[in-house]
Design a protein around this motif. Structure first.
Motif, PDB file in Angstrom:
ATOM      1  N   LEU A   1     -31.284   1.143 -11.169  1.00 22.47           N
ATOM      2  CA  LEU A   1     -30.136   1.171 -10.749  1.00 22.47           C
ATOM      3  C   LEU A   1     -29.987  -0.041  -9.699  1.00 22.47           C
ATOM      4  CD1 LEU A   1     -29.418   4.770  -9.849  1.00 22.47           C
ATOM      5  CD2 LEU A   1     -28.840   3.411 -11.885  1.00 22.47           C
ATOM      6  N   GLN A   2     -31.000  -0.952  -9.708  1.00 23.87           N
ATOM      7  CA  GLN A   2     -31.114  -2.139  -8.695  1.00 23.87           C
ATOM      8  C   GLN A   2     -30.077  -3.179  -9.455  1.00 23.87           C
ATOM      9  OE1 GLN A   2     -32.159  -2.306  -5.858  1.00 23.87           O
ATOM     10  NE2 GLN A   2     -33.598  -0.824  -5.596  1.00 23.87           N
ATOM     11  N   PRO A   3     -29.299  -3.846  -8.794  1.00 20.09           N
ATOM     12  CA  PRO A   3     -28.342  -4.997  -9.391  1.00 20.09           C
ATOM     13  C   PRO A   3     -29.111  -5.757 -10.295  1.00 20.09           C
ATOM     14  CG  PRO A   3     -27.927  -4.816  -7.051  1.00 20.09           C
ATOM     15  CD  PRO A   3     -29.213  -3.724  -7.228  1.00 20.09           C
ATOM     16  N   TYR A   4     -30.115  -6.122 -10.120  1.00 19.83           N
ATOM     17  CA  TYR A   4     -31.174  -7.334 -10.991  1.00 19.83           C
ATOM     18  C   TYR A   4     -30.935  -6.418 -12.462  1.00 19.83           C
ATOM     19  CZ  TYR A   4     -34.404  -9.693 -13.516  1.00 19.83           C
ATOM     20  OH  TYR A   4     -35.348 -10.565 -14.462  1.00 19.83           O
ATOM     21  N   TYR A   5     -31.381  -5.110 -12.678  1.00 18.90           N
ATOM     22  CA  TYR A   5     -31.610  -4.240 -13.891  1.00 18.90           C
ATOM     23  C   TYR A   5     -30.324  -3.946 -14.303  1.00 18.90           C
ATOM     24  CZ  TYR A   5     -36.497  -5.010 -13.114  1.00 18.90           C
ATOM     25  OH  TYR A   5     -37.794  -5.519 -13.250  1.00 18.90           O
TER      26      TYR A   5
END
Length: 385
Positions: free
Chosen positions: A335-339
């Motif tokens: 759920l991190q923006p990068y992922y």
């Protein structure tokens, strides 16, 4: 504020560091090798390679497993970012396996199902990073069976699990994983201020790990492309990194290792005490799997939100306001923006996502007194009741 974790450094540790400060070696000296040998012996492993931190350890472990572009690394979404990022550093794709609703570790049976589908799709992982969350190993026996069947390399991220055991043997022994990674960050079981280590039983992996931590260099004539020019000579035979630990850090780590049993015993005592004191509250308490004996880096509880009047955030902030330095391990990595930018979304790993909405890490460290623990429990009880 009672912190969720902190180091325990005594005069013996300070004296060990001062001794190195007064020696001829501050960076790459004999204390590093002593620390490596002591940790390998403790864990019943063949080789140990110390590096500057556990993220670096994960990175070079993946490189030693020949992970690269076009390959896949799988891990759990309930972990620190480094367990996934190490795959991206190598140019590999990353995917996740949802967690067991009881142990909150990577679910080996979900892994088995996902591997069946991946085999049909031609997208099997080359590396699985199995995280020993909170100090307890995953179902490593089952994972090792799956690794043999589907031909992937298991790296156990045991950053939380120095001093833990699985199936009657020390975590790091190499029976169920090709490589095991430890962390020596100050909040971990033992500390070298900052540092990490990779353990393995395979000499070829150890040899490559040693090169990768130091610019890909070698002084071994058998690894060189031409005869040595003299005693000063070295060659860079692959692209490596400056991931070296120092003698100063190794001195602290080696001194701390002498108290590992003491640290783990106190953590286990505090964990058992939490479980007794919190049993009557609307909480889901951590569960140990049969074969694993945790080192108890973390003591995580899950709020039974349907039985309380406050939200997850209100309980967390209420504890912080009362001087209890709780934390949350972890925000699901996917759920991190990068992922998310790589295509992951809410709903992909529902067990990890539900866990995140309920979990709180309570203070746990060897110097935590019974009185401080009673204070933590008292504040939590007042909030929940």
């Amino acid at each position: 504020m009672i912190p969720y974790g902190r180091q325990s450094v005594d005069q013996t540790d300070i004296d060990a560091v001062v001794e190195v400060l007064q020696s001829d070696w501050l960076t790459q000296g004999p204390t590093i090798e002593r620390f490596e040998r002591a940790m390998a012996e403790r864990c019943q492993a063949g080789f140990a390679v110390a590096v500057c931190n556990a993220t670096a350890a994960l990175h070079i472990a993946c490189l030693a497993a020949d992970l690269g572009p076009g390959d896949w690394l799988w891990t759990t979404p309930n972990t620190f970012l480094a367990s996934a990022n190490c795959g991206r550093y190598c140019g590999a794709g990353v995917d996740f396996v949802d967690i067991d609703p009881l142990t909150w570790n990577l679910d080996a049976e979900v892994l088995a199902s996902k591997l069946e589908q991946a085999e049909r799709d031609g997208k099997l992982p080359k590396v699985l990073v199995a995280v020993a969350f909170s100090g307890q190993s995953c179902d490593m026996r089952r994972i090792a069976e799956l690794a043999e069947r589907y031909a992937f390399t298991v790296i156990e991220d045991a950053s939380h699990a120095v001093g833990a055991s699985y199936a009657g043997r020390p975590v790091g022994c190499g029976e169920f994983a090709a490589m095991t990674v430890f962390s020596f960050h100050p909040v971990k079981i033992i500390t070298s201020a900052e540092g990490g280590m990779v353990l393995t039983n395979r000499p070829e992996l150890a040899e490559r790990l040693q090169r990768l931590r130091s610019h890909g260099m070698t002084r071994d004539p058998q690894q060189m492309s031409e005869p040595s020019h003299g005693p000063w000579y070295y060659q860079q035979v692959e692209l490596g990194f400056n991931y070296r630990i120092t003698d100063l850090q190794a001195a602290l780590g080696l001194s701390q290792l002498a108290r590992l049993d003491e640290f783990v015993a106190r953590r286990r005592e505090l964990a058992a005490r939490y479980s007794r004191l919190l049993a009557h509250l609307p909480l889901t308490l951590p569960v140990a799997q049969v074969q694993a004996e945790s080192a108890w880096h973390l003591y995580v509880v899950r709020l039974q939100t349907g039985r309380i009047n406050l939200s997850h955030r209100q309980v967390f902030e209420g504890l912080r306001a009362a001087g209890v330095g709780v934390n949350l391990h972890y925000i699901p990595v996917h759920l991190q923006p990068y992922y998310r930018d790589l295509g992951f979304a809410e709903g992909d790993f529902p067990q990890a996502e539900r866990y995140y909405t309920e979990a709180i890490s309570l203070p746990l460290f060897p110097l935590l007194s019974d009185e401080q623990q009673d204070t933590v429990v008292g504040h939590l009880q007042r909030l929940l009741q």
